[in-house]
Write a protein that holds these residues in place. Structure first.
Motif, PDB file in Angstrom:
ATOM      1  N   THR A   3      73.946  88.142  55.858  1.00  0.00           N
ATOM      2  CA  THR A   3      74.005  88.974  57.049  1.00  0.00           C
ATOM      3  C   THR A   3      72.967  88.493  58.048  1.00  0.00           C
ATOM      4  OG1 THR A   3      72.447  90.539  56.098  1.00  0.00           O
ATOM      5  CG2 THR A   3      74.786  90.988  55.758  1.00  0.00           C
ATOM      6  N   ASN A   4      73.089  88.921  59.273  1.00  0.00           N
ATOM      7  CA  ASN A   4      72.140  88.601  60.336  1.00  0.00           C
ATOM      8  C   ASN A   4      72.028  87.096  60.572  1.00  0.00           C
ATOM      9  OD1 ASN A   4      70.410  89.312  62.395  1.00  0.00           O
ATOM     10  ND2 ASN A   4      68.614  89.425  61.082  1.00  0.00           N
ATOM     11  N   MET A   5      73.145  86.395  60.481  1.00  0.00           N
ATOM     12  CA  MET A   5      73.187  84.948  60.725  1.00  0.00           C
ATOM     13  C   MET A   5      73.402  84.706  62.210  1.00  0.00           C
ATOM     14  SD  MET A   5      73.225  81.914  59.133  1.00  0.00           S
ATOM     15  CE  MET A   5      73.925  82.001  57.509  1.00  0.00           C
ATOM     16  N   HIS A   6      72.577  83.871  62.810  1.00  0.00           N
ATOM     17  CA  HIS A   6      72.692  83.554  64.230  1.00  0.00           C
ATOM     18  C   HIS A   6      73.366  82.197  64.389  1.00  0.00           C
ATOM     19  CE1 HIS A   6      70.072  86.906  65.213  1.00  0.00           C
ATOM     20  NE2 HIS A   6      69.288  86.513  64.221  1.00  0.00           N
ATOM     21  N   THR A   7      74.183  82.048  65.421  1.00  0.00           N
ATOM     22  CA  THR A   7      74.897  80.795  65.659  1.00  0.00           C
ATOM     23  C   THR A   7      74.462  80.201  66.996  1.00  0.00           C
ATOM     24  OG1 THR A   7      76.786  81.612  64.429  1.00  0.00           O
ATOM     25  CG2 THR A   7      77.173  79.737  65.864  1.00  0.00           C
ATOM     26  N   THR A   8      74.219  78.915  66.996  1.00  0.00           N
ATOM     27  CA  THR A   8      73.835  78.151  68.178  1.00  0.00           C
ATOM     28  C   THR A   8      74.656  76.871  68.153  1.00  0.00           C
ATOM     29  OG1 THR A   8      71.612  78.988  67.730  1.00  0.00           O
ATOM     30  CG2 THR A   8      71.795  77.379  69.458  1.00  0.00           C
ATOM     31  N   LYS A   9      74.516  76.017  69.148  1.00  0.00           N
ATOM     32  CA  LYS A   9      75.252  74.756  69.180  1.00  0.00           C
ATOM     33  C   LYS A   9      74.295  73.573  69.150  1.00  0.00           C
ATOM     34  CE  LYS A   9      79.389  76.334  71.520  1.00  0.00           C
ATOM     35  NZ  LYS A   9      80.115  76.587  70.321  1.00  0.00           N
ATOM     36  N   TRP A  10      74.749  72.505  68.508  1.00  0.00           N
ATOM     37  CA  TRP A  10      74.031  71.236  68.539  1.00  0.00           C
ATOM     38  C   TRP A  10      74.340  70.533  69.854  1.00  0.00           C
ATOM     39  CZ3 TRP A  10      70.342  70.540  65.284  1.00  0.00           C
ATOM     40  CH2 TRP A  10      70.433  70.924  63.949  1.00  0.00           C
ATOM     41  N   THR A  11      73.390  69.750  70.341  1.00  0.00           N
ATOM     42  CA  THR A  11      73.582  68.910  71.513  1.00  0.00           C
ATOM     43  C   THR A  11      73.154  67.493  71.142  1.00  0.00           C
ATOM     44  OG1 THR A  11      73.030  70.751  72.961  1.00  0.00           O
ATOM     45  CG2 THR A  11      72.966  68.571  73.937  1.00  0.00           C
ATOM     46  N   PRO A  12      74.018  66.492  71.311  1.00  0.00           N
ATOM     47  CA  PRO A  12      73.600  65.115  71.026  1.00  0.00           C
ATOM     48  C   PRO A  12      72.505  64.679  71.998  1.00  0.00           C
ATOM     49  CG  PRO A  12      75.991  65.274  71.159  1.00  0.00           C
ATOM     50  CD  PRO A  12      75.439  66.575  71.647  1.00  0.00           C
ATOM     51  N   ILE A  27      85.165  72.857  65.605  1.00  0.00           N
ATOM     52  CA  ILE A  27      84.857  71.582  66.253  1.00  0.00           C
ATOM     53  C   ILE A  27      83.734  70.895  65.490  1.00  0.00           C
ATOM     54  CG2 ILE A  27      84.018  70.485  68.362  1.00  0.00           C
ATOM     55  CD1 ILE A  27      85.258  72.868  69.889  1.00  0.00           C
ATOM     56  N   PHE A  28      83.905  69.592  65.258  1.00  0.00           N
ATOM     57  CA  PHE A  28      82.899  68.790  64.563  1.00  0.00           C
ATOM     58  C   PHE A  28      82.478  67.636  65.450  1.00  0.00           C
ATOM     59  CE2 PHE A  28      84.805  70.992  61.076  1.00  0.00           C
ATOM     60  CZ  PHE A  28      83.832  71.075  60.104  1.00  0.00           C
ATOM     61  N   PHE A  29      81.206  67.240  65.337  1.00  0.00           N
ATOM     62  CA  PHE A  29      80.725  65.997  65.911  1.00  0.00           C
ATOM     63  C   PHE A  29      80.861  64.935  64.832  1.00  0.00           C
ATOM     64  CE2 PHE A  29      77.983  68.631  68.794  1.00  0.00           C
ATOM     65  CZ  PHE A  29      78.465  68.125  69.984  1.00  0.00           C
ATOM     66  N   GLU A  30      81.299  63.727  65.227  1.00  0.00           N
ATOM     67  CA  GLU A  30      81.375  62.602  64.299  1.00  0.00           C
ATOM     68  C   GLU A  30      80.651  61.424  64.918  1.00  0.00           C
ATOM     69  OE1 GLU A  30      85.492  61.918  63.432  1.00  0.00           O
ATOM     70  OE2 GLU A  30      85.646  63.709  62.211  1.00  0.00           O
ATOM     71  N   SER A  31      79.957  60.647  64.079  1.00  0.00           N
ATOM     72  CA  SER A  31      79.167  59.533  64.591  1.00  0.00           C
ATOM     73  C   SER A  31      78.847  58.547  63.482  1.00  0.00           C
ATOM     74  CB  SER A  31      77.855  60.073  65.186  1.00  0.00           C
ATOM     75  OG  SER A  31      77.043  59.015  65.626  1.00  0.00           O
ATOM     76  N   GLN A 114      79.885  71.454  65.183  1.00  0.00           N
ATOM     77  CA  GLN A 114      79.209  71.594  66.469  1.00  0.00           C
ATOM     78  C   GLN A 114      78.286  72.810  66.468  1.00  0.00           C
ATOM     79  OE1 GLN A 114      81.226  71.161  70.465  1.00  0.00           O
ATOM     80  NE2 GLN A 114      81.183  73.384  70.291  1.00  0.00           N
ATOM     81  N   ASP A 115      78.705  73.883  65.792  1.00  0.00           N
ATOM     82  CA  ASP A 115      77.906  75.094  65.717  1.00  0.00           C
ATOM     83  C   ASP A 115      76.953  75.005  64.539  1.00  0.00           C
ATOM     84  OD1 ASP A 115      79.373  76.187  67.811  1.00  0.00           O
ATOM     85  OD2 ASP A 115      80.833  77.079  66.449  1.00  0.00           O
TER      86      ASP A 115
END
Length: 133
Positions: A3-12, A27-31, A114-115
């Motif tokens: 519970t109480n999980m926060h979600t943010t986004k990654w930025t390359p 959505i996924f980032f691939e590299s 991505q998240d």
């Protein structure tokens, strides 16, 4: 259940070499390697954990930094990382600058959502020891 999980986004950090792909509605980032960054707001507790989940084909060195301090390192070969990483923040910290460095070891590719999610660490509940009658 978490519970109480926060979600943010990654930025390359460097957009070159990163591809965004949709797998269903996620959505996924691939590299072939690179660095992702995010700024996390930390609750009043001042310390938290990052839920790190990624898949690696080949070999990849994974390093996590929080406010410039390394808090995690693992060499992953043809597998995944699926765990919580303690950010080791001081109690007075209100914002955490988090970076994930994905470095190919000889060769490798990575897929990461991505998240990102982080879980504030709560103060442990003190429980009285059970009495034996």
């Amino acid at each position: 259940m978490i519970t109480n999980m926060h979600t943010t986004k990654w930025t390359p950090v460097d957009l070159v070499g990163w591809t965004r792909r949709a797998y269903g509605r996620q959505i996924f980032f691939e590299s072939d390697g690179g660095t992702l960054r995010s700024t996390l707001k930390v609750d009043e507790v001042g310390s938290g954990q990052l839920y790190l989940r990624l898949e690696v084909d080949g070999r990849m060195l994974v390093q996590v930094f929080a406010n410039g301090q390394q808090v995690f390192e693992d060499l992953v070969a043809h597998g995944e990382v699926d765990q919580f990483v303690d950010l080791k923040l001081s109690p007075k910290t209100s914002i955490a600058e988090v970076e994930v460095h994905l470095i190919p070891a000889t060769f490798g590719t990575v897929k990461i959502a991505q998240d990102l999610r982080h879980l504030p660490v709560a103060t442990p509940i003190k429980r009285e020891p059970a009495s034996v009658a």
